[in-house]
Structure formats: structure tokens, C-alpha cells
Design a protein around this motif. Structure first.
Motif, PDB file in Angstrom:
ATOM      1  N   ARG D  20       0.827  -1.214   0.000  1.00  0.00           N
ATOM      2  CA  ARG D  20       0.000   0.000   0.000  1.00  0.00           C
ATOM      3  C   ARG D  20       0.856   1.257   0.000  1.00  0.00           C
ATOM      4  O   ARG D  20       0.588   2.218  -0.722  1.00  0.00           O
ATOM      5  N   HIS D  24       1.002   4.214  -2.666  1.00  0.00           N
ATOM      6  CA  HIS D  24       0.686   5.589  -2.273  1.00  0.00           C
ATOM      7  C   HIS D  24       1.806   6.545  -2.662  1.00  0.00           C
ATOM      8  O   HIS D  24       1.567   7.594  -3.257  1.00  0.00           O
ATOM      9  N   ARG D  25       3.034   6.182  -2.308  1.00  0.00           N
ATOM     10  CA  ARG D  25       4.141   7.081  -2.555  1.00  0.00           C
ATOM     11  C   ARG D  25       4.410   7.220  -4.049  1.00  0.00           C
ATOM     12  O   ARG D  25       4.645   8.322  -4.550  1.00  0.00           O
ATOM     13  N   GLY D  29       2.474  10.291  -4.890  1.00  0.00           N
ATOM     14  CA  GLY D  29       3.599  11.192  -4.628  1.00  0.00           C
ATOM     15  C   GLY D  29       4.395  11.547  -5.882  1.00  0.00           C
ATOM     16  O   GLY D  29       4.846  12.667  -6.042  1.00  0.00           O
ATOM     17  N   LEU D  54      -4.545   3.425  -6.389  1.00  0.00           N
ATOM     18  CA  LEU D  54      -4.942   3.713  -5.006  1.00  0.00           C
ATOM     19  C   LEU D  54      -6.119   2.847  -4.558  1.00  0.00           C
ATOM     20  O   LEU D  54      -6.150   2.346  -3.428  1.00  0.00           O
ATOM     21  N   ASN D  55      -7.087   2.643  -5.445  1.00  0.00           N
ATOM     22  CA  ASN D  55      -8.231   1.821  -5.056  1.00  0.00           C
ATOM     23  C   ASN D  55      -7.854   0.367  -4.793  1.00  0.00           C
ATOM     24  O   ASN D  55      -8.442  -0.295  -3.944  1.00  0.00           O
ATOM     25  N   SER D  58      -6.777  -0.015  -1.240  1.00  0.00           N
ATOM     26  CA  SER D  58      -7.651   0.585  -0.234  1.00  0.00           C
ATOM     27  C   SER D  58      -8.074  -0.460   0.803  1.00  0.00           C
ATOM     28  O   SER D  58      -8.526  -1.550   0.462  1.00  0.00           O
ATOM     29  N   LEU D  61      -4.249  -1.943   4.718  1.00  0.00           N
ATOM     30  CA  LEU D  61      -3.216  -1.599   5.706  1.00  0.00           C
ATOM     31  C   LEU D  61      -3.219  -2.526   6.914  1.00  0.00           C
ATOM     32  O   LEU D  61      -2.177  -2.963   7.392  1.00  0.00           O
ATOM     33  N   ARG D 284       2.898  -1.863  11.390  1.00  0.00           N
ATOM     34  CA  ARG D 284       2.284  -1.101  10.296  1.00  0.00           C
ATOM     35  C   ARG D 284       3.090   0.151   9.978  1.00  0.00           C
ATOM     36  O   ARG D 284       3.258   0.512   8.820  1.00  0.00           O
ATOM     37  N   VAL D 285       3.584   0.814  11.032  1.00  0.00           N
ATOM     38  CA  VAL D 285       4.373   2.023  10.817  1.00  0.00           C
ATOM     39  C   VAL D 285       5.688   1.681  10.128  1.00  0.00           C
ATOM     40  O   VAL D 285       6.079   2.318   9.145  1.00  0.00           O
ATOM     41  N   THR D 288       5.088   0.680   6.541  1.00  0.00           N
ATOM     42  CA  THR D 288       4.714   1.849   5.737  1.00  0.00           C
ATOM     43  C   THR D 288       5.939   2.698   5.418  1.00  0.00           C
ATOM     44  O   THR D 288       6.120   3.160   4.292  1.00  0.00           O
ATOM     45  N   ARG D 289       6.785   2.875   6.422  1.00  0.00           N
ATOM     46  CA  ARG D 289       8.001   3.657   6.181  1.00  0.00           C
ATOM     47  C   ARG D 289       8.924   2.939   5.202  1.00  0.00           C
ATOM     48  O   ARG D 289       9.530   3.573   4.345  1.00  0.00           O
ATOM     49  N   TRP D 292       7.602   3.491   1.683  1.00  0.00           N
ATOM     50  CA  TRP D 292       7.806   4.866   1.255  1.00  0.00           C
ATOM     51  C   TRP D 292       9.260   5.087   0.824  1.00  0.00           C
ATOM     52  O   TRP D 292       9.546   5.647  -0.228  1.00  0.00           O
ATOM     53  N   HIS D 293      10.173   4.623   1.668  1.00  0.00           N
ATOM     54  CA  HIS D 293      11.590   4.848   1.395  1.00  0.00           C
ATOM     55  C   HIS D 293      12.107   3.988   0.248  1.00  0.00           C
ATOM     56  O   HIS D 293      13.067   4.362  -0.425  1.00  0.00           O
ATOM     57  N   GLU D 296      11.426   6.071  -2.707  1.00  0.00           N
ATOM     58  CA  GLU D 296      12.401   7.163  -2.781  1.00  0.00           C
ATOM     59  C   GLU D 296      13.747   6.661  -3.275  1.00  0.00           C
ATOM     60  O   GLU D 296      14.411   7.337  -4.073  1.00  0.00           O
TER      61      GLU D 296
END
Lengths: 341, 341, 341, 341
Positions: D20, D24-25, D29, D54-55, D58, D61, D284-285, D288-289, D292-293, D296
Motif C-alpha cells: 500500500r 501511495h508514494r 507522490g 490507489l483503489n 484501499s 493496511l 504497520r508504521v 509503511t516507512r 515509502w523509502h 524514494e
């Protein structure tokens, strides 16, 4: 057969379990078709619905909320439904309707049934206040959430020598406050069914402190009210949606206790966490049984009824019984709980 | 009055809640004295007990286990108790005894009652198989633990296209398997009450895979057995404590399914996690009500009975009713659950 | 050696785990004596303490609260402690003190250390805002409680096409809002570190509704504030204990969003449930390690320090570092979370 | 850009959170496209994939498992991937690949990276044994599940004066046993990193009984082994999938302890419940991180790396570092835990 199903009224853990069970029993058990109306009776009136097959209900048993959505229905639209039910049934091709909802929904269902629509209701409320059934699904989950909160608050109350006032749901019936108060070991329980004397609560807390238990937890239903003259109480402001906002009884009582006791008292308003999220195993089983038996009732033409828990059995009772009065906490249950004020 | 209380048999969430409730009602409500016998009937026989006041039961409502301990009693010592109950009562000064326990304990209680001892039993079993009561405390907690496990296993089964076989408690009655299987959405449920055909399970899994659902969860009671000739089954080795060890039906069935399906099947044996730890809110309320009503029964001289849940009421039924037969899962409940094999 | 231990400041899951670990390490590991001062520094000043041996800390690992009690200390009494620490140490016979507490407690500890008292602090805060340590115990539990609440609220928001505003703890630092917002998948997160524009939140919700996601959850720290001119905001009434009561930012924001969006918005104020009750496994491990290492620091004479988590290691850092500034959420963490407004 | 993502290896809570977050990112992003390969590297090789917008992500998470499926890859097919990566990339149009997986997956990723494929790995294991990162997601959830089990088992052990042996996951590294043992307050912890002496465990239990603590809980990693000559130990039968089945160390140790102690000892094998279901907030945190990274890293061309937690920061480290050795429990962590045998 073609069966319509809809969910109406407030959120309640177990709604999806009922929908899933209706589909399983109807489709896999009887070879029926099932359609789900969106956003409650609105979907019926506006013809918004979708077919529900086994895949459509896969994985929803443990999920909170309702995949069909829910919405309040204005009174005049309900009349519209009652007047046109035959046409509505024809247009959507349904042979029977299973509305899942609370008092309002069951009253609407009764109206539709009275004019001839083949309806089997499924009662739903976290408040456990629907007549004619031992329990409703959603209640066990709400009590579980509230009890866990009380468990947590107790340790803080004890460490800080404080009074904690926990406000739980229940506008007209105090079942959640009664059972979560008992399960959490609250020292005071206040219910809508019996106006409470603040003096008695003050005395209870003082007696606890006197014998070395320097903390107390009070569990109060949002609908509980002080006895006449027991504490200052004016009705709070009413917002555009008709709710008395931000000035609930939990906040008021904590404030009053703090003033009278000269000790810290803190309010905690549990709010909507009680009515959402994954249902407990108990609620999943009850919801699943309700759905199964609603389909059976449809197939034997047992209309104008709602499913009910009677001891260990699932039965059906007339919708009229379900809505004739609110099932409130009887005196003997208060007596038995001991800490009800 | 002076009331004795004891806990006997296997661990069960809610035992402490009963003890606490007995003390609250007797001491605070009636001004009684309460003493707690240690390690079940042994404490009664050996005169090991301690006074239980309000402080002694403070904070135990949410705790698993039993502050009084529990132990099995040999048959001959039970006879000893029956023969000497009068002297035992006199020595400890008790006017009545509240034994909290399962089938064995209730049978012992009945024996003591038959020879004249003033006894009010409180039924206890996570298995929910005691006759005469709608439910027993501990059962809801066990079902909750098993359901959470099934919830977790489902995601792994799905991600890995596997069959998961979850063995839950229940030697003679399949209530835990039935309700956790329903609540967890197990695709197959096997109960002691009905020998299962492995072929049917194989077919169910294959049909699921055929329609794209490439996983399955089977919930099986430890006491479930395959139908004659359905799969190889020899009794496992018996250890010094009389248990068939390490070769339970869950392991055997997973192995057999793997062989027949040619797909990975994994067993998970939940074991003792189902019978310990903090009770659910439901079990705390039921246990608390049982304790309260046991004291009331003592005070009205309603001996030779046990407390029972009948619908929403707590009643008392003769101990003889409680032990006359095991309450097993009836046919119609299996039919209703659909996935029972 | 004889080591004193005390807990001060707000409740925090894991306090008992630290106490237990200090006792285990000191008594069983080093043969020390440990005494526990009651109600924080008050117990030190007033000479209220009790010996803590292995039995005294048995069974407390998983319990919330603190067996030693906690209390705020007035500033002048703290000066009294600093001036008389030598006499206080002598009177109680302690060779070192381990105070467990938040910013205030660590500042007090530093004062005592500066005048010569052998002190090793253990940092404690559910807010995670103490400098010099990667994390503090209690934080993980608070985030877990808040995340579970958001999980529950989401299903209701979705079923009812509503906006839910969840107010979590965090007056000066937004760590709980940040991490529970991320873990719960909140669509908006508001932190004390950055004034939020209500317009941006309104736009976010409208965009969600526009693309068919007809609900939103906003997670806001109690200390978050709207940007200047962003919404009407006056400070609420201050009660006798110095708190701004019953008019928190969660209630205000929900009200404002409802007005601007013309859609139902509901506030939920989690409050004290975040800071009590049984700690998560993570917090128990961290608290246990802190306690163990505090004793080791005492034994190597590493005073004037506090324990800290640095990566995977437990280290000690000067108390001065711990209290020099509040550890707030840095810009890059906000950027990374995406939904911070 | 067009980014491919896949999940491989065993189930692990948090996989969906990474997927997810990547979507998202990348999509929201950076305006990237994301495609998800089905069943790990197989999907890459066989061209089975689907677009992820995105859907598509959804509501995932908080869900266990992986929406992309997972599968083991045979070694020769991996070579095939390495040889044809360029063609595979072209065929699917991806500019970079984000494989989420454990040691095997990261090794495969490194191979692909070595031949030139633009890869950023995300490390995944409930065992927490991947080198180069402080923690991996899934571990916190596994420890949480195991700790809750130990909490439950303790009350039963205590009520029945029993020894409970809890076998948790961890073939080569004992992190789960270490941290759940510490968090649950296990009296003995056995790790793969250090052969245990049964005699020491026996002595520990006997000492506990001697000082009145008539129960004990031992937490043992599935990969722990007795020291040479410490107890009879033969390797169990190996099944068709290469696993040593039904004769795990937990069962053997319980049996051995029962024999030597002459007291009841019960094994509980937690099994797969540790690796499925909803992730904790912590996981989850972290997941998620990581997601995201990883995006990046892709955008700055930081290939041949995997994401890692370093203190409070997310960094990237070479895939070579992640797979060079297993991160096992170091001596000092065992020492600190005290009850490691």
C-alpha cells in the motif's frame, strides 16, 4: 426465490456477518438469488442495488461496518415505500425483503409488512434494548470495548488516586453500562432507568478512600440523569443534527464529583469506538445464526416477524413484539449488580 | 453465616470472578464470613483454608486462574469427604459449601449433598457441555481465543494457498469447534458428535480450489474422530498421566489431507491458551452473576442445586440435572452451521 | 548496596515492569537491597517506603499503573529534597536512587544529581518526547490503543459516510498522533508541531468524496492548533487544576468541519485509556531492559545519567541531555507520513 | 516511472502495508505507475501481474497476508530470471523492481541486481534475523501473539502447579523466544544460539517450587537444541516437504521435564498463529516507512540496496549486507534477559 437485503440505522458490529449468512444460506443452501439494497431503504426506493453472490461476501465475516451502507430514512419517504411496495418489489424482482436494523428499521418493516410486503426483519442494536430477543448482536462487542477501557482506566485511577468517570453508550437503556460496569468492576454504575443521587456516589467514593482504596471508577450511560435536585443540570446546546453536543453527562458528573470530593475526577467519553470494528466471536455467531434463520423464515413464509434469540434457540417473533416497547434494565438486574446507584 | 468456597478441576477463565462475587455478596450483602479452601476438595479434607474478605478478592475480577488453586481429587478421598462431611463442616465452621467446578466436581458435590451437606454448586467448563444451563463461563473466552487464531491463520492460508487444520479443545462435546469455526468462518468443522468422512473434506477443499479460493481452514475438536474406514487411525501412546500424547487428531488430519490433496496442509494445536488468562466481558458477567446467585441460594436454603443460565435469568437446577448427561451439540445446530462435516 | 526506586508523574504502561526489573537485577543479580518510595518524591521526603524483594514484584510485569503510586511534587518540596538529600539518603540508608519519570521527574533528578546525590534516572512518557532516547516505554501501548480505536472508527465512518475526528494525547509533541495516524491509515493528521489549515482538511475530505471514498478519519493531537485565522479559536475555560476542560481541539475541529462540509463529523476523545492498562510486549521489553541497565549503571557509578535506547542498545546519557529540549516530530517524519496537514 | 512490486517467502504481518505504501508514494507522490506481480518471482517470470492504483490498495493496511500472493521459487527458475531480467523488464515495462521478502528473496534480489536489474529490496521476516536493520516488520506482531499466549498459560500453570513449555518460532535465531519470553516473564528461555542444559532447567523449576512458586513457564524457540548429552534427542521423521514433523523440541522438552521433575509439564506449540493476521501498530508504521523509502530509493537510483531501520531513521544498506550473515541474538542480550538457559 429472489431475496432483497438491506442494512439501516447506526453502525453495529455483525452487520456484515448477517449479510454474509443470508447470502450463504439463500444462495448455497436454497439456490436463491440475493440482491443488496444500498444505503438502507433509500436503495429500495431509488432502485440502487447489486447482486450478492458468494464471492461478494467473501472475507466480510470479521469486518465491522456494512458493505451495503446505511442511512436514515425520512418519514415521508417511508410512507412512499409503504404505498409503492408492490411496484418496488416488482421493479427489483424480489419475493421477500430482509431488513437488518434497529427500532426505527423494525418499525418501518412492520409498516411494510402491514400493507402486505413479505418481510423478515433482523434486529440490530449495540444497546441490546430491542424487545422479544434475549440479546442482539453488536452488544457483546460494545461491552467488550467498554470493559477493556475500564480495565485500562482502573490502573491509572489507582496510581493517581483519582476518580474516573467513563461514559458509555445507551440513551434509553443502560445495558452497556450495566454489563461493562460489572465486567470492569466499576464501583458505581449509573443507568438511564434510574435517576442517580450524586450524594450516594460521593459517599461511596469517600468510604472507599476511608478504607484505603484511594480511587474509584464510575461507569455511566450517556442517557443517565441525576435525580431531581441532586446536582445542577441544564440541557446543553442542540446542534443542527438534533444532538446535545459536548456537554454530556460524563463531563458534568466528573466536574461535580471533583467539586464535591475535592479530589481529581476525570471523564472519559468512549463514544463511537463502541459501535465499530471487528465483532467479537459471540456477535459473529449470533449474527450468522440470525441471517441463516431469516432465510429459513422467508422460505417457510413466516413473514411479519423478526429473528430472536430465546435461550439457546433462534426463533421468530412478530415485528410488533419487537417494537412494542424498549427492553430496559429491570430492577432485579440492578439489584444483582450491587454497584448500580 | 459462614460459607466455604472452593475451585476444582481444570483452569477456566472466570473462576476468580465467581470467588470475588461470592465474597462481595456474602460479606458486603449479608454480613457473612467466607473461607476459601485451597486446592479444591483437598483443602476441605486437610483443613487448608483462609478467610476471604473484600481485600482478599480485590483486583482479581479480570485475572485468569484461581487464587484458591485447584487439584484433582482421588476417588477414595472423595468417599472420605462424604463420610466425614459433618465433622469437616464442624471443624471448619461452615454452614454451607459452594464448590465451583466441572462435571467431576458437580458429581462430587451431588454425593456430598446426598449425604446431607448443604451445597450449592457453580458449574464451570470451557467446553460448555454441562447440562441444565444455557452456557458456562470460560466458554466465551475459549471461543474468542480460538476465533482470533483462526482469523490469523486464514491470512496465511490464503497467501500460501494452503490448508490449515486448527485443533481446538473439546474431548466429548464440540461446542468450541462449532462456535469458533462459525465465528472464524472455517470451511470445515469436525466435532466429536459426528464422525467425519475425510473424503468429504477433500472434496470441499478441491471444490474451493476449483472456484479460485485456493485455501481452506478446517476447525477440528480434539475429540473428533474419522468415520470408520475413512482414514488410517490408531490410538496414540498413552503417557503416565493417561493422556494420548503428541499424536492428536489435528496432526493426523493435516497429514492425511496433505497426502490426499497433494497440497500443503499445516496443523495448529491451540492447546492450553484456550483455558487461561483474562476472561472476556461476557464470562466475567456470567461468573459474577453465578457467584451472586449461589450466595442467594445458600441463604434461602436452596441446597443440592447448581446455578444455571436460563435465557437471561440466573436460576438454580438440581445438581442431578447438571450431571445426568453431557450437553453435546445437537443435530440442528450442526445443520445450521453448514460447514460441519 | 541499598537502592531506592520511585515512580513520579503521569501513569504510563511499563512502570511496574521497570520496578520489577530493578528488583530482579539488584536483588537476584547483585545481592542488593531495594526499597520503594511511595507516591514519588513525596515518599522520599516523608520517609514512606517499603522493602521490595522478589515476592513483592511477582506478577506485576503485565500490570498497568505503578505499585508504588505516583504524585506531583510541589516546587518548594523539591528544593527541600535537594537541600537535604544527604540526610534523606542517610535516614533511608540508600546508596543510590532510581527515579522513573518524565520530563519533570528527570529535571528534579538532575537537580538532585547536581548537588551530589547518586541518581540514575529512567525516562518515562507515553508521549515519546524525551530527548536522548530513540523511544520511551508506554508510547507503543498508547499508539496501539489509539490505532485500535481508529480501526474501529473507520468502519463506522465508511458505513455512515461521515468524518471522524479522533483526538489523541500529545500536548507538545505529536508522536502518538503521527504513528497511530499512520498505523490506522488516517486521512488527515494534525500535530502540535505544525499549525494546520482547516481549509486543507476540508479540501482533502471533499476530494475523497469526489472520488467515491465517502468518509474520512482525522487524527489530531490534543496540542495541535489551527493556523492563525484558519478557524475561530478561543481558549477554553481553565479549571481548578489548570486544565482547559471539555472544549478540546477535537470537539472544535469536528464542529468546524461539519459546518464547512455540510456533512456529519463526529469527535472521539480517547483520553486516559491511552495511558493505562497492560503494556504491549514491546513496552514490557523496553521497560525491563531500562530497569536492568539502570541497576548496572548504579553499580558502575555512572550517576547523573538516564537510561536510553540507542538503536538496539541500551545506553546511558546525561540527565542534562534528556531534559535540554523536548523531542518533537521533525519535518522529515511529517513529510514521510504524507497525510500530515 | 513504472515500478514492479512482489512479495515472496513466508507470510508476515505488514506485507500489505508495504504494498500500500509503495503504491501511495509512487502513484500519489510521484505520478508513477505500479504493477504487482503475483505469487512472488513466479509472477515476474510468467508475466502474471496487475496494475495497482490507489483503489487496489484501499483497506489493506491492517490486513494480514499479501494481496499479491507468495510462493517459493525453484533455484533454476531464479537463474532463468537472472538471465532474462532485461527481457522480463521490457516485457512488463518496469523501470525498477521492489521485492519484499526474507533472506531467500533478498539473495535472489542481489543476484538480479548483480546482473544489472534496478532493484530495491524490502526486508521481511517475523524472525528479525536479517542483518543490517535494527528490526523487521512482522516481528513485533509475532512477539505480541506469543506474549499474549504466555500471559494466558501462566495463569493455568499457576492454578495447576504445572510446568508449561511454549514453543515459538525461530529456527536459527531466537529473537521471538527472547523478547516474548522477557515480555511474558518466562522463567526459562531457550534459544537456537545456545544449546541448553536440561539439568539447569530442572534445577530452576525445583528452586521455584522450593520457595513456594509452584509453577514455571519455559519459552523455547523451535530451533533450540539441548546441549550434547543433556537429554535423549534424535532427529524426527522428515516429511515430503522437508520438515521434521510433529516431534518438535517443545513436545520433547515437556516430556523430558515431566519425567525428571515428576510433575506435570505441558507443551504448547504456537505455530502459524504467530505469522498471520493483522499487524501491530508498530509493524504497520515500520512497513509503511519501508515502502515509502523504497520508492524514494528507486527515484534517486539507489539500487542494489534494501531499506533498513537504523535507530529512528529509515536508511538503505547494500543487499549484500542484508544477506551476508544471519543476525542472531548476541551474548549480551542473553545475559541481560537473565532467564536464558
Amino acid at each position: 426465490m429472489r431475496i432483497g437485503v438491506l442494512t439501516a440505522g447506526g453502525d453495529c458490529p455483525g452487520l456484515n456477518a448477517v449479510i454474509r449468512s443470508v447470502v450463504h444460506r439463500a444462495v448455497a443452501g436454497h439456490g436463491d438469488e440475493v440482491i443488496g439494497f444500498e444505503d438502507g431503504f433509500k436503495g429500495l426506493l431509488d432502485g440502487h442495488y447489486r447482486p450478492l453472490d458468494l464471492n461478494a461476501v467473501s472475507g466480510i465475516l470479521s469486518r465491522g461496518g456494512t458493505i451495503l451502507g446505511s442511512a436514515r430514512l425520512e418519514r415521508n419517504r417511508l410512507r412512499e415505500a409503504a404505498e409503492n411496495w408492490h411496484e418496488l418489489s416488482e421493479r427489483t424482482g424480489i419475493d421477500a425483503l430482509i431488513p437488518i436494523g434497529g427500532e426505527g428499521t423494525l418499525t418501518a418493516s412492520r409498516m411494510l409488512s402491514d400493507v402486505g410486503m413479505p418481510v423478515v426483519g433482523v434486529p440490530k442494536t449495540i444497546d441490546n434494548d430491542i424487545n422479544g430477543t434475549d440479546r442482539t448482536f453488536g452488544f457483546d462487542t460494545a461491552v467488550g470495548v467498554a470493559t477493556e477501557a475500564i480495565d485500562r482506566l482502573k490502573t491509572t485511577a489507582e496510581s493517581h488516586q483519582r476518580v474516573m468517570v467513563v461514559e458509555v453508550m445507551g440513551r434509553h437503556a443502560g445495558w452497556i453500562a450495566l454489563e461493562s460496569g460489572m465486567a470492569g468492576g466499576a464501583h458505581g454504575i449509573c443507568l438511564p432507568e434510574r435517576p442517580f443521587e450524586v450524594d450516594d456516589l460521593v459517599k461511596m467514593v469517600e468510604e472507599r478512600f476511608a478504607r484505603g482504596k484511594k480511587f474509584a471508577v464510575v461507569c455511566i450511560a450517556e442517557g443517565a440523569r441525576p435525580a431531581e435536585g441532586s446536582m445542577p443540570y441544564e440541557k446543553g446546546a442542540i446542534d443542527q443534527f438534533g444532538h446535545e453536543r459536548f456537554t454530556g453527562i460524563g463531563n458534568r458528573l466528573a466536574s461535580e464529583l471533583e467539586k464535591r470530593l475535592g479530589k481529581e475526577a476525570r471523564p472519559v467519553i468512549l463514544g463511537h469506538v463502541q459501535r465499530g470494528g471487528t465483532p467479537t466471536a459471540y456477535d459473529r455467531v449470533l449474527a450468522t445464526r440470525f441471517g441463516w434463520h431469516a432465510v429459513e423464515a422467508v422460505h417457510r413464509g413466516d413473514f411479519g416477524k423478526m429473528t430472536a434469540l430465546t435461550g439457546t434457540e433462534i426463533t421468530t417473533v412478530p415485528l410488533a413484539v419487537g417494537v412494542e416497547e424498549l427492553k430496559t434494565v429491570p430492577e432485579k438486574r440492578m439489584y444483582e449488580a450491587e454497584s448500580v446507584f
